[in-house]
Design a protein around this motif. Structure first.
Motif, PDB file in Angstrom:
ATOM      1  N   ARG A 223       4.545 -45.944  24.478  1.00  0.00           N
ATOM      2  CA  ARG A 223       3.342 -45.294  23.939  1.00  0.00           C
ATOM      3  C   ARG A 223       2.244 -45.210  24.984  1.00  0.00           C
ATOM      4  N   TYR A 224       2.068 -46.274  25.758  1.00  0.00           N
ATOM      5  CA  TYR A 224       1.046 -46.309  26.801  1.00  0.00           C
ATOM      6  C   TYR A 224       1.325 -45.243  27.862  1.00  0.00           C
ATOM      7  N   ARG A 225       2.598 -45.113  28.274  1.00  0.00           N
ATOM      8  CA  ARG A 225       2.957 -44.128  29.287  1.00  0.00           C
ATOM      9  C   ARG A 225       2.726 -42.707  28.787  1.00  0.00           C
ATOM     10  N   LYS A 226       3.120 -42.447  27.547  1.00  0.00           N
ATOM     11  CA  LYS A 226       2.925 -41.106  26.995  1.00  0.00           C
ATOM     12  C   LYS A 226       1.450 -40.774  26.867  1.00  0.00           C
ATOM     13  N   ARG A 227       0.642 -41.744  26.483  1.00  0.00           N
ATOM     14  CA  ARG A 227      -0.800 -41.545  26.406  1.00  0.00           C
ATOM     15  C   ARG A 227      -1.381 -41.275  27.799  1.00  0.00           C
ATOM     16  N   PHE A 228      -0.888 -42.012  28.781  1.00  0.00           N
ATOM     17  CA  PHE A 228      -1.328 -41.838  30.162  1.00  0.00           C
ATOM     18  C   PHE A 228      -0.954 -40.444  30.677  1.00  0.00           C
ATOM     19  N   GLU A 229       0.273 -39.996  30.380  1.00  0.00           N
ATOM     20  CA  GLU A 229       0.706 -38.661  30.793  1.00  0.00           C
ATOM     21  C   GLU A 229      -0.138 -37.576  30.134  1.00  0.00           C
ATOM     22  N   GLN A 230      -0.436 -37.742  28.863  1.00  0.00           N
ATOM     23  CA  GLN A 230      -1.231 -36.754  28.148  1.00  0.00           C
ATOM     24  C   GLN A 230      -2.649 -36.695  28.707  1.00  0.00           C
TER      25      GLN A 230
ATOM     26  N   LYS B 194      -2.503 -34.897  31.982  1.00  0.00           N
ATOM     27  CA  LYS B 194      -2.296 -33.473  31.744  1.00  0.00           C
ATOM     28  C   LYS B 194      -3.596 -32.803  31.291  1.00  0.00           C
ATOM     29  N   ASP B 195      -4.328 -33.455  30.404  1.00  0.00           N
ATOM     30  CA  ASP B 195      -5.605 -32.907  29.910  1.00  0.00           C
ATOM     31  C   ASP B 195      -6.641 -32.825  31.026  1.00  0.00           C
ATOM     32  N   ASN B 196      -6.659 -33.785  31.930  1.00  0.00           N
ATOM     33  CA  ASN B 196      -7.627 -33.782  33.022  1.00  0.00           C
ATOM     34  C   ASN B 196      -7.329 -32.711  34.069  1.00  0.00           C
ATOM     35  N   GLN B 197      -6.060 -32.333  34.209  1.00  0.00           N
ATOM     36  CA  GLN B 197      -5.691 -31.310  35.173  1.00  0.00           C
ATOM     37  C   GLN B 197      -6.036 -29.916  34.673  1.00  0.00           C
ATOM     38  N   GLN B 198      -6.136 -29.720  33.396  1.00  0.00           N
ATOM     39  CA  GLN B 198      -6.406 -28.391  32.844  1.00  0.00           C
ATOM     40  C   GLN B 198      -7.862 -28.085  32.809  1.00  0.00           C
TER      41      GLN B 198
END
Length: 67
Positions: free
Chosen positions: A53-60, A63-67
């Motif tokens: 869960r932590y990794r998926k939250r980190f990836e999201q 991803k949000d910061n790159q957009q």
């Protein structure tokens, strides 16, 4: 960084599988010796879920910061 987090997830899963194997093999011989392996299995599975869960939250978030 993401790859390291993914490897640690599966490390916890491997510890859980080994612990469950030890529980099954030792249960008929001496059930008192299996309590530590039950503890390791439960904690390892919980840590696997937490890390995933932590990794998926980190990836999201990444991803949000790159957009």
């Amino acid at each position: 960084m993401i790859k390291i987090l993914r490897y640690t997830e599966y490390l916890y899963l491997a510890v859980a599988v080994i612990s469950i194997y030890k529980i099954v093999t030792l249960w008929s011989v001496n059930p008192k010796d299996t309590y530590i392996f039950i503890f390791f299995a439960v904690v390892s599975i919980a840590m696997f879920i937490f890390r995933r869960r932590y990794r998926k939250r980190f990836e999201q978030r990444k991803k949000d910061n790159q957009q």
